[in-house]
Design an enzyme around this catalytic site. Structure first.
Site, PDB file in Angstrom:
ATOM      1  N   ASP A 170       9.701  17.385  -4.298  1.00  0.00           N
ATOM      2  CA  ASP A 170       8.703  16.369  -2.819  1.00  0.00           C
ATOM      3  C   ASP A 170       7.679  17.508  -3.245  1.00  0.00           C
ATOM      4  OD1 ASP A 170      11.253  15.759  -1.962  1.00  0.00           O
ATOM      5  OD2 ASP A 170      11.957  17.059  -1.995  1.00  0.00           O
ATOM      6  N   ASP A 175       4.608  18.974  -0.271  1.00  0.00           N
ATOM      7  CA  ASP A 175       4.959  19.060   0.813  1.00  0.00           C
ATOM      8  C   ASP A 175       3.344  19.648   0.798  1.00  0.00           C
ATOM      9  OD1 ASP A 175       7.051  18.624   1.553  1.00  0.00           O
ATOM     10  OD2 ASP A 175       8.246  20.807   0.582  1.00  0.00           O
ATOM     11  N   ASP A 213      11.022  31.871   2.156  1.00  0.00           N
ATOM     12  CA  ASP A 213      11.777  33.192   2.151  1.00  0.00           C
ATOM     13  C   ASP A 213      11.664  33.482   0.492  1.00  0.00           C
ATOM     14  OD1 ASP A 213      11.961  30.511   0.090  1.00  0.00           O
ATOM     15  OD2 ASP A 213      13.033  29.877   0.460  1.00  0.00           O
TER      16      ASP A 213
END
Length: 473
Positions: free
Chosen positions: A54, A56, A130
């Site tokens: 992906d 982003d 994270d």
């Protein structure tokens, strides 16, 4: 602390490796006066020389401003408001820079974050992510990489490191513990000691996470053929004992007897299949994960009670697996399909007492997963998978006899529509025969008296009076 900015000649990222639609979104936002970066795992994978799944985009534009800039934009999410910009089948997920939400002064000590729509700066957005390897930004304007948290050094050292205090970050969002396992197993990295010890300390917090999110993360563990290593890490950190205690007990039993669990061989063959053919089939994944542990439980039940062995295998598997699948939020249809695939394995064992139609068996909707699980079992047992060729031949024959498409079948079975009756509106008189006769000029010249029907108003119903309660004299 000022960010580390790596110029173009010191990093391997090239715009040729970035999806054109992602570039279109970033350049479109920059032309509108906003800041726009390529963010997240896409930057990490490009630095590692891997093809990102992906792309982003992060920006200082709010979701409503993004929607105004792109007509093909749709805003989704509650906890995280995201903008999905559609280019045909491609979706570029665009998020506004965020910061960590302020702690609740009246809280009860629970750090779990339910909403996270506090907008912030690019640096604050990097600090709220994270792991350090996922907090790198690529700036399309100057072709540079921006590092606020030391992610580049951790990529060089092949480390998974939590941003901030891992004891707090894992309590804020327990799913991060599964994500740490996923990145370590997929990339071949090590979990940094402080992060690993925090998982050991707080693995019970995973039960506070939403079960659908946990189920989705469990499926992602098997992407790119990294399932065996991921389940090993889940078991080592104690997460497997909280999520799937039945499998953890199965592994404990083997380790207590100093024998290598056959489950690792099943998962290893599943990884080989995923690497060779690609794609993730959740039914096959969980059927492979549960097959060896459930077989042992069924054997132990049969040893204790002979009546259990006489029950149908499908029924026994349903009683065992249904509570587990409900606990991990597996969809009901997927659960039924997985149980059918596992029960079908007994069909490959020849039994003269039971007869069944091979063509009917192959025509089942679950036969592809059934055959795939049987192939994995043959490879685990060291047998030749060429034994499956007759089944493949029969499967191709049946598929060749099927209609070309389901749409033609539906069209053929569709009944012809009845002609609709014309409805008369309320208050409009329906023409009758007497009215038509009067409108005829020939009738008027004949001087005939024609009676015309007229609609009468509805009669008003008189209300009955209640009899008087006074006594009659």
């Amino acid at each position: 602390m000022p960010p580390q900015i790596i110029p173009r000649d010191e990093h391997p990222i090239s715009r040729k490796n970035i999806h054109p639609d992602a570039l279109r979104v970033m350049y479109g936002l920059v032309r509108k006066g906003f800041t726009a970066y390529l963010v997240g795992g896409g930057v990490r994978d490009l630095i590692l020389g891997r093809e990102p799944k992906d792309f982003d985009v992060g920006t200082n534009a709010t979701p409503n401003q993004i929607k105004k800039a792109f007509r093909n934009c749709f805003i989704i999410g509650r906890r995280f408001r995201l903008a999905h910009i559609h280019f045909g089948d491609q979706i570029i997920e665009t998020s506004t820079f965020r910061r960590c939400p302020e702690p609740d002064a009246d809280g009860d000590g629970d750090l779990y974050v339910f909403r996270d729509n506090c907008y912030g700066s690019p640096e604050e957005d990097a600090l709220r992510r994270d792991f350090t390897i996922n907090a790198l930004f690529y700036e399309v304007k100057r072709f540079s990489v921006i590092d606020h948290v030391g992610g580049l050094s951790d990529i060089r050292d092949r480390l998974i490191r939590c941003i901030g205090d891992p004891n707090i970050r894992f309590r804020e969002d327990p799913v991060r513990m599964i994500r740490a396992v996923r990145f370590a197993s997929r990339l071949g990295f090590r979990i940094e000691p402080a992060t690993f010890n925090a998982i050991l300390r707080h693995h019970r917090e995973i039960l506070k996470a939403a079960p659908p999110r946990v189920f989705e993360e469990l499926i992602k563990l098997f992407a790119y053929g990294s399932g065996e290593q991921a389940v090993r890490l889940l078991y080592k950190t104690g997460l497997l004992g909280e999520l799937l205690p039945e499998i953890a007990r199965y592994l404990d039993q083997d380790h207590s007897q100093n024998r290598e669990p056959v489950l690792w061989s099943w998962l290893g063959r599943l990884d080989d299949r995923i690497r060779d053919r690609g794609g993730l089939n959740p039914v096959l994944i969980f059927a492979t994960l549960f097959f060896a542990p459930m077989n042992r439980i069924l054997s132990e039940q049969a040893a204790r009670d002979e009546e259990q062995e006489r029950l149908p295998l499908h029924l026994r598997l349903t009683e065992l697996l249904t509570p587990i699948c409900i606990r991990i939020s597996m969809p009901k249809l997927m659960t039924m399909r997985m149980i059918q695939v596992m029960a079908n394995q007994s069909r490959f064992v020849p039994d003269k007492r039971k007869r069944f139609s091979k063509r009917g068996f192959v025509a089942q909707e679950t036969f592809p997963e059934t055959l795939a699980l049987h192939e994995i079992g043959l490879r685990v047992a060291g047998e030749d998978p060429e034994r499956l060729e007759p089944w493949n031949v029969l499967r191709r024959e049946i598929e060749a006899q099927r209609p070309d498409s389901e749409s033609t079948k539906k069209t053929a079975a569709k009944k012809p529509r009845r002609p609709r009756r014309r409805q008369v509106k309320a208050g409009v008189e329906k023409p009758n025969e007497t009215t038509a006769i009067q409108d005829d000029p020939a009738t008027e010249t004949a001087g005939e008296n024609v009676e015309i029907k007229r609609s009468r108003p509805p009669r008003k119903r008189s209300r009955r009076r209640k009899p008087s309660s006074a006594p009659q004299t």
